[in-house]
Motif scaffolding. Structure first.
Motif, short mmCIF file in Angstrom:
data_model
loop_
_atom_site.label_atom_id
_atom_site.label_comp_id
_atom_site.label_asym_id
_atom_site.label_seq_id
_atom_site.Cartn_x
_atom_site.Cartn_y
_atom_site.Cartn_z
N PHE A 50 -16.44 53.39 26.30
CA PHE A 50 -16.26 52.53 26.64
C PHE A 50 -14.67 51.95 27.38
N ASP A 51 -14.51 51.69 28.34
CA ASP A 51 -13.86 51.40 28.75
C ASP A 51 -13.39 49.31 29.63
N GLU A 52 -12.53 48.53 29.25
CA GLU A 52 -12.58 47.70 29.89
C GLU A 52 -11.28 47.30 30.91
N HIS A 53 -11.87 46.52 31.82
CA HIS A 53 -10.12 46.12 33.00
C HIS A 53 -10.69 44.17 33.74
N THR A 54 -10.10 43.36 33.26
CA THR A 54 -10.63 42.05 34.26
C THR A 54 -8.85 41.64 34.93
N THR A 55 -9.60 41.09 35.72
CA THR A 55 -8.34 40.67 36.57
C THR A 55 -8.93 38.98 37.44
N ILE A 56 -7.87 38.46 37.22
CA ILE A 56 -8.32 37.12 37.97
C ILE A 56 -7.49 36.54 39.06
N ASP A 57 -8.16 36.61 40.63
CA ASP A 57 -7.91 36.01 41.71
C ASP A 57 -8.01 34.98 42.11
N SER A 58 -6.66 33.99 42.83
CA SER A 58 -7.23 32.55 43.05
C SER A 58 -7.05 32.53 44.40
N GLY A 59 -7.12 32.13 45.27
CA GLY A 59 -7.02 31.77 47.15
C GLY A 59 -8.83 31.06 47.12
N HIS A 60 -7.91 30.66 48.63
CA HIS A 60 -9.48 30.10 49.58
C HIS A 60 -10.14 29.16 48.64
N GLY A 61 -8.73 28.50 47.69
CA GLY A 61 -9.69 27.64 47.26
C GLY A 61 -11.19 27.38 45.43
N ARG A 62 -10.19 28.77 45.26
CA ARG A 62 -11.50 29.43 44.08
C ARG A 62 -11.03 30.02 43.10
N ILE A 63 -11.23 30.26 42.04
CA ILE A 63 -10.62 30.83 40.81
C ILE A 63 -11.96 32.52 40.64
N GLU A 64 -11.81 33.60 41.08
CA GLU A 64 -12.99 34.59 40.61
C GLU A 64 -11.84 35.17 39.71
N THR A 65 -12.71 36.12 38.88
CA THR A 65 -12.72 36.60 37.35
C THR A 65 -13.33 37.89 37.28
N ASP A 96 -17.04 36.00 37.89
CA ASP A 96 -17.59 34.43 37.63
C ASP A 96 -16.55 33.77 38.72
N VAL A 97 -17.17 32.93 39.42
CA VAL A 97 -16.16 32.06 40.48
C VAL A 97 -16.28 31.12 40.19
N HIS A 98 -14.92 30.41 39.96
CA HIS A 98 -14.71 28.79 40.29
C HIS A 98 -14.09 28.16 41.34
N GLU A 99 -14.98 27.37 42.18
CA GLU A 99 -15.04 26.78 43.36
C GLU A 99 -13.64 24.92 42.45
N GLY A 103 -16.05 22.35 41.95
CA GLY A 103 -16.11 22.56 40.43
C GLY A 103 -17.20 23.64 39.90
N LYS A 104 -17.97 24.22 41.18
CA LYS A 104 -19.19 24.56 40.70
C LYS A 104 -18.98 26.39 40.13
N GLU A 105 -20.19 26.96 39.48
CA GLU A 105 -19.75 27.99 38.73
C GLU A 105 -21.13 29.42 39.00
N THR A 106 -20.31 30.20 39.67
CA THR A 106 -21.56 31.46 39.97
C THR A 106 -20.95 32.56 38.85
N THR A 107 -22.25 33.16 38.33
CA THR A 107 -22.15 34.67 38.07
C THR A 107 -22.46 35.68 38.90
N GLU A 108 -21.86 36.52 39.14
CA GLU A 108 -22.99 37.11 39.71
C GLU A 108 -22.25 39.50 38.92
N THR A 109 -24.19 39.70 38.47
CA THR A 109 -23.42 40.83 37.95
C THR A 109 -23.97 42.14 39.17
#
Length: 206
Positions: A50-65, A96-99, A103-109
């Motif tokens: 098992f391996d795992e990696h996380t990134t967090i990006d901010s731009g265009h009015g939203r934060i995406e993890t 995971d996207v935070h507008e 304040g809207k939160e959406t999750t996609e897998t």
């Protein structure tokens, strides 16, 4: 699925690796792989599988993890009809996207199969590059209606494909209008001044 299996064979034959997205027509395979995933999870993930990696990006009015998790597959555990040449790992990407404004939160897998060994950072980078290509093709098809084009002779299709991509690039990098690419396309068709601004920005880019 049979067609994609043949593509996987060709990729491995060329000594390259693949990451293929699992979609609706792969529901049986995805079910098998999710079952394997949960089995490994119950028994406890280890550094060997098992391996795992996380990134967090901010731009265009939203934060995406983006969280990428990768598990090695024991192919002997899979049903014969789900055996893929070179298959080594399952990749699960959760976005995971935070507008910021609403304040809207959406999750996609999304699930993927791959011939890659454990390296979640590499896997996520490859998946993101694939998303960028998919996004470009979606814009060309939906906004520029490329698939509906009746230009089919000689070098016409290639020439117009290049021009659409140039236009798409100009719309994307334009900061003078806060609008979608589709809206900018309409404005450029109606407003000579805006169209000149776009063309001038293209000259400056060079």
């Amino acid at each position: 699925m049979g067609y994609q299996k043949e593509i996987a064979k060709l990729i491995v034959k060329q000594k390259a690796d693949y990451i293929l997205a699992l979609k609706g027509h792969h529901s049986g395979l995805q079910g098998e792989l999710e079952a394997w995933w949960h089995k490994c999870q119950r028994e406890g993930f280890t550094a060997d599988n098992f391996d795992e990696h996380t990134t967090i990006d901010s731009g265009h009015g939203r934060i995406e993890t983006r969280r990428c998790q990768q598990v090695l597959v024991n192919k002997s555990w899979l049903n014969n009809k789900y055996q893929w040449v070179g298959l080594k790992s399952i990749i699960k990407v959760t976005s995971d996207v935070h507008e910021k404004t609403t304040g809207k939160e959406t999750t996609e897998t999304r699930w993927y199969i791959s011939s890659l060994d454990l390296n979640a950072e590499q896997a996520l980078s490859s998946v993101r590059n694939h998303w960028q290509v998919e996004s470009m093709h979606w814009v060309l098809e939906m906004t520029f209606r490329e698939d509906e084009s009746r230009i089919r002779k000689g070098r016409g299709p290639l020439a117009f494909n290049v021009m659409r991509k140039i236009a798409m690039t100009l719309f994307k990098q334009d900061q003078t209008k806060r609008a979608s690419i589709a809206a900018k396309k309409k404005m450029a068709g109606l407003d000579d001044e805006y169209r000149s601004t776009l063309l001038e920005s293209g000259i400056k880019m060079r």
